[in-house]
Design a protein around this motif. Structure first.
Motif, PDB file in Angstrom:
ATOM      1  N   THR A 166       0.830  -1.205   0.000  1.00 45.34           N
ATOM      2  CA  THR A 166       0.000   0.000   0.000  1.00 45.34           C
ATOM      3  C   THR A 166       0.869   1.262   0.000  1.00 45.34           C
ATOM      4  O   THR A 166       0.560   2.242  -0.687  1.00 45.34           O
ATOM      5  N   THR A 177      -4.744  -3.002   5.039  1.00 46.44           N
ATOM      6  CA  THR A 177      -5.652  -3.165   3.913  1.00 46.44           C
ATOM      7  C   THR A 177      -6.672  -4.241   4.270  1.00 46.44           C
ATOM      8  O   THR A 177      -6.300  -5.334   4.682  1.00 46.44           O
ATOM      9  N   ASP A 205      -4.540  -3.427  -5.493  1.00 51.46           N
ATOM     10  CA  ASP A 205      -3.998  -3.707  -4.158  1.00 51.46           C
ATOM     11  C   ASP A 205      -4.874  -4.787  -3.529  1.00 51.46           C
ATOM     12  O   ASP A 205      -6.073  -4.840  -3.778  1.00 51.46           O
TER      13      ASP A 205
HETATM   14 MG   LIG Z   1      -1.843  -3.049   2.294  1.00 53.37          MG
END
Ligand SMILES: [Mg+2]
Ligand SMILES: Nc1nc2c(ncn2[C@@H]2O[C@H](COP(=O)(O)OP(=O)(O)O)[C@@H](O)[C@H]2O)c(=O)[nH]1
Length: 457
Positions: A24, A85, A111
């Motif tokens: 990320t 995430t 992602d």
């Molecule tokens: Mg991440």
């Protein structure tokens, strides 16, 4: 699009790696550098390349938008790295490059939560195939065997009920988590579908509070051959739930990555050195699984010439997509002393090159990079490698609020992966991010520009 730019070239770039590998942060830095492009600080191919008309587009149907502004804002205003995430996401943008005369670029970045990578071994396997794969891992690897002892005992009983098996399996998964083993599958045990991650707790509490499947009604666990009898309630229900899980949770994520044009595989060399030889073995296994599933390289139907032609002749919606480039990247290079950075690249190559070299028609390269340079280095004195930065943790390992910059030592990297090493032999203390507050001033980076040049093709 200007009159001359008759077509759009679509680049789909997926970033994979274990959780906490730096996916990320890499995407956040990359987007910042493309959006606020400064050719001197981020040469794309050459210092002459200019980016124009950068526009953010909505993500594809079924995808949530990558929270770029939230992540950047957290880095700057809260001095925090992005939060975990919890769902797969996509960032879509379109821009012109001065070195692309006839085409502009539609860039899609993907992602995913690293936890889901452990489920890659489910793609293309039915419940029986997956059961055998998991059992082989549990039985043949010493660390996995120790952690999964409750489950290996439970499956020996011919009368074991579904509830007993599930509880024993979840106890074993909890042991794996507590021993830092990344192959936790079904991954919803670690990160559920609402984005809630398992918190450190006793194995018993984790086993009662978490689910081995999509939710409480849809749990399953691997079964040994003598319990896999079609027509029995146990086998039929587990196998049905497994199929639904693969369809609902695994395929939408993993298959989107399979249709990417380039793949970035992040391997956190600092974490593997810090985590010990078991961590290294697991990460290699996961790269192997991912390569089996994503099968980068030659597409048997179209071949390299057809791909070259299709890029020129077909509108981008029609371009058959498959991975033709893989960038292996060792992130967080700023946590390693400059004297060791070539070694970092060498370690990455020695670990991963085989998998790429075995694939026909695959272009691959290796990068050591810093997405957000957050330390400075002092010259080596008396063999000591000293950096300055703002440490994230105190001497007792607890998180501390950002304070003054400090000096701290980091480990020297070996020339090659040792035959064996234990957790804690190498240490690379984490630091707070160093991020410019000015929104249009991207962070200092190293080699993210070279990575971008390679994957945006
Ligand atoms: Mg991440
Ligand atoms: N020093 C430094 N640390 C980084 C860098 N990128 C990531 N990190 C560290 O790695 C952690 C995980 O990064 P993140 O991108 O959230 O990992 P993900 O789980 O793969 O998405 C961060 O919280 C930072 O501590 C970097 O460029 N430099």
């Amino acid at each position: 699009m200007s009159l001359l730019r008759l077509k759009t070239t679509e680049c789909k770039v997926g970033v994979v790696g274990l959780y906490n590998a730096g996916k990320t942060v890499l995407l956040t830095s990359l987007i910042n550098h493309l959006q606020d492009h400064d050719p001197d600080r981020f040469p794309l191919g050459s210092k002459e390349t200019r980016i124009r008309k950068f526009t953010v587009r909505p993500p594809d149907r079924d995808w949530t938008a990558f929270n770029y502004s939230g992540h950047r804002d957290a880095l700057v205003n809260a001095g925090k790295w992005p939060s975990k995430t919890t769902d797969r996401s996509q960032f879509v943008c379109q821009f012109e490059r001065s070195d692309w005369t006839f085409s502009d670029c539609l860039l899609k970045l993907y992602d995913l939560p690293g936890e889901r990578v452990a489920d890659a071994g489910m793609v293309g396997r039915d419940f029986t195939g997956w059961s055998e794969k998991m059992l082989a891992l549990f039985v043949n690897d010493n660390a996995y065997r120790t952690c999964s002892a409750p489950f290996l005992d439970a499956i020996k009983k011919p009368t074991a009920t579904a509830a007993e098996l599930l509880y024993a399996y979840k106890l074993s998964l909890a042991n794996l988590i507590l021993n830092f083993k990344p192959l936790i599958s079904p991954s919803t045990f670690l990160l559920d579908l609402h984005g809630n991650a398992a918190r450190p707790d006793t194995p018993e509490k984790l086993a009662t509070s978490r689910f081995s499947g999509a939710d409480a009604e849809n749990e399953f666990c691997p079964l040994p051959a003598d319990l896999r009898k079609p027509g029995t309630e146990l086998f039929d229900s587990f196998s049905f739930r497994y199929d639904r899980y693969v369809e609902r949770v695994v395929e939408p994520t993993i298959l989107a990555f399979r249709s990417c044009t380039s793949l970035v595989v992040l391997v956190d060399v600092t974490m593997l050195l810090a985590g010990g030889v078991g961590m290294y073995d697991d990460n290699r296994q996961i790269i192997r699984d991912l390569f089996d599933v994503l099968s980068p390289g030659e597409n048997k139907v179209f071949g390299p010439i057809a791909r070259g032609l299709s890029k020129v002749l077909l509108p981008h919606q029609w371009r058959p997509g498959w991975i033709t480039r893989v960038a292996f990247a060792a992130p967080k290079m700023d946590l390693v002393h400059p004297a060791d950075r070539d070694r970092m690249l060498m370690l990455l190559k020695r670990m991963a090159e085989r998998y790429a070299a075995d694939r026909d028609g695959l272009k691959y390269d290796f990068f050591n990079l810093s997405s957000v340079v957050s330390t400075r280095a002092l010259p080596i004195g008396a063999g000591m490698r000293v950096l300055t930065g703002t440490p994230l943790r105190g001497a007792d390992g607890r998180k501390i609020p950002p304070g003054e910059e400090q000096r701290f030592t980091v480990a020297e990297l070996p020339d090659d992966w040792p035959m064996t090493w234990s957790a804690g032999t190498y240490a690379f203390p984490e630091v707070y991010p160093r991020m410019p507050a000015r929104k249009d001033y991207p962070p200092d980076q190293v080699n993210v520009d070279r990575l971008a040049t390679f994957v945006i093709d």
